[in-house]
Design a protein around this motif. Structure first.
Motif, PDB file in Angstrom:
ATOM      1  N   ASP A   1      50.127  24.269  27.612  1.00 22.19           N
ATOM      2  CA  ASP A   1      48.957  23.422  27.350  1.00 22.19           C
ATOM      3  C   ASP A   1      47.674  24.085  27.842  1.00 22.19           C
ATOM      4  O   ASP A   1      46.643  24.024  27.169  1.00 22.19           O
ATOM      5  CB  ASP A   1      49.113  22.047  28.000  1.00 22.19           C
TER       6      ASP A   1
ATOM      7  N   ARG B   1      55.587  23.617  29.965  1.00 22.11           N
ATOM      8  CA  ARG B   1      54.746  22.745  29.132  1.00 22.11           C
ATOM      9  C   ARG B   1      53.314  22.718  29.651  1.00 22.11           C
ATOM     10  O   ARG B   1      52.359  22.796  28.873  1.00 22.11           O
ATOM     11  CB  ARG B   1      55.313  21.330  29.112  1.00 22.11           C
TER      12      ARG B   1
ATOM     13  N   SER C   1      59.272  21.573  32.252  1.00 21.02           N
ATOM     14  CA  SER C   1      58.064  20.803  32.570  1.00 21.02           C
ATOM     15  C   SER C   1      56.917  21.706  33.031  1.00 21.02           C
ATOM     16  O   SER C   1      55.755  21.463  32.702  1.00 21.02           O
ATOM     17  CB  SER C   1      58.367  19.747  33.633  1.00 21.02           C
TER      18      SER C   1
ATOM     19  N   GLY D   1      53.214  15.090  25.058  1.00 21.33           N
ATOM     20  CA  GLY D   1      54.115  16.135  25.541  1.00 21.33           C
ATOM     21  C   GLY D   1      54.609  17.072  24.455  1.00 21.33           C
ATOM     22  O   GLY D   1      54.840  16.657  23.316  1.00 21.33           O
ATOM     23  N   LEU D   2      54.731  18.320  24.819  1.00 20.74           N
ATOM     24  CA  LEU D   2      55.285  19.316  23.902  1.00 20.74           C
ATOM     25  C   LEU D   2      56.792  19.131  23.819  1.00 20.74           C
ATOM     26  O   LEU D   2      57.455  18.971  24.841  1.00 20.74           O
ATOM     27  CB  LEU D   2      55.017  20.728  24.432  1.00 20.74           C
TER      28      LEU D   2
ATOM     29  N   VAL E   1      59.385  26.486  23.381  1.00 18.94           N
ATOM     30  CA  VAL E   1      59.080  26.169  24.777  1.00 18.94           C
ATOM     31  C   VAL E   1      60.328  26.374  25.634  1.00 18.94           C
ATOM     32  O   VAL E   1      60.262  26.925  26.739  1.00 18.94           O
ATOM     33  CB  VAL E   1      58.538  24.727  24.900  1.00 18.94           C
TER      34      VAL E   1
END
Length: 118
Positions: A82, A78, A75, A21-22, A63
Motif C-alpha cells: 500500500d 499488505r 499483513s 484490504g489487498l 501478495v
C-alpha cells in the motif's frame, strides 16, 4: 540488537491502511521509476523491505508470493505494498472476480476431454 526485526518496526507501527484490504492473490508489479522522485527511491523514505519488493516485482507477483519471498507476514506485506502504491511505485491488479472465472463443470469437461486424447 541482533535477531529478527519486529513487524511493527518494518511498518512504522501501522497495521493497515485507509484503502480496502489487498487480497492475498492480488498481483503486484513495479512501475518504471521515470515519474518518481529519485530521492524517494534512494532510500530516504523507503525501508529495505520496500526496496526488496520493488526488486522482486519486475514481473507480476501475488501478495502471498511476496510475503513468502520476504519471509514476512502477509499483513506486513499488505502495508508495504500500500505504501508503494500510494507513491506510484507499483501497480496492483485485483484478483479475477468470481464471475470472470471458469466454472468447475467446464474445467472438468476439459479434463475429461484431455484424458480421452491418450
Amino acid at each position: 540488537m541482533s535477531g529478527p526485526v519486529r513487524p511493527y518496526v518494518i511498518t512504522g507501527g501501522r497495521s493497515g491502511s485507509d484503502r480496502p484490504g489487498l487480497a492475498i492473490e492480488s498481483l503486484v508489479q513495479a512501475l518504471p521509476a521515470a515519474g518518481l522522485d529519485p530521492d524517494l527511491l534512494a532510500g530516504d523514505h523507503l525501508n529495505r523491505e520496500h526496496q526488496r519488493i520493488l526488486t522482486l516485482c519486475h514481473d507480476l507477483l501475488s501478495v502471498a508470493e511476496i510475503a513468502a519471498h520476504l519471509r514476512l507476514p502477509v499483513s506486513v506485506v499488505r502495508v508495504l505494498v500500500d505504501d508503494l502504491r500510494d507513491l506510484g511505485a507499483v501497480q496492483v491488479r485485483p484478483p479475477a472476480r468470481q464471475t470472470d472465472r471458469l466454472s468447475t463443470a467446464l474445467l472438468e469437461e476439459v479434463l475429461v476431454g484431455l484424458r480421452q486424447l491418450r
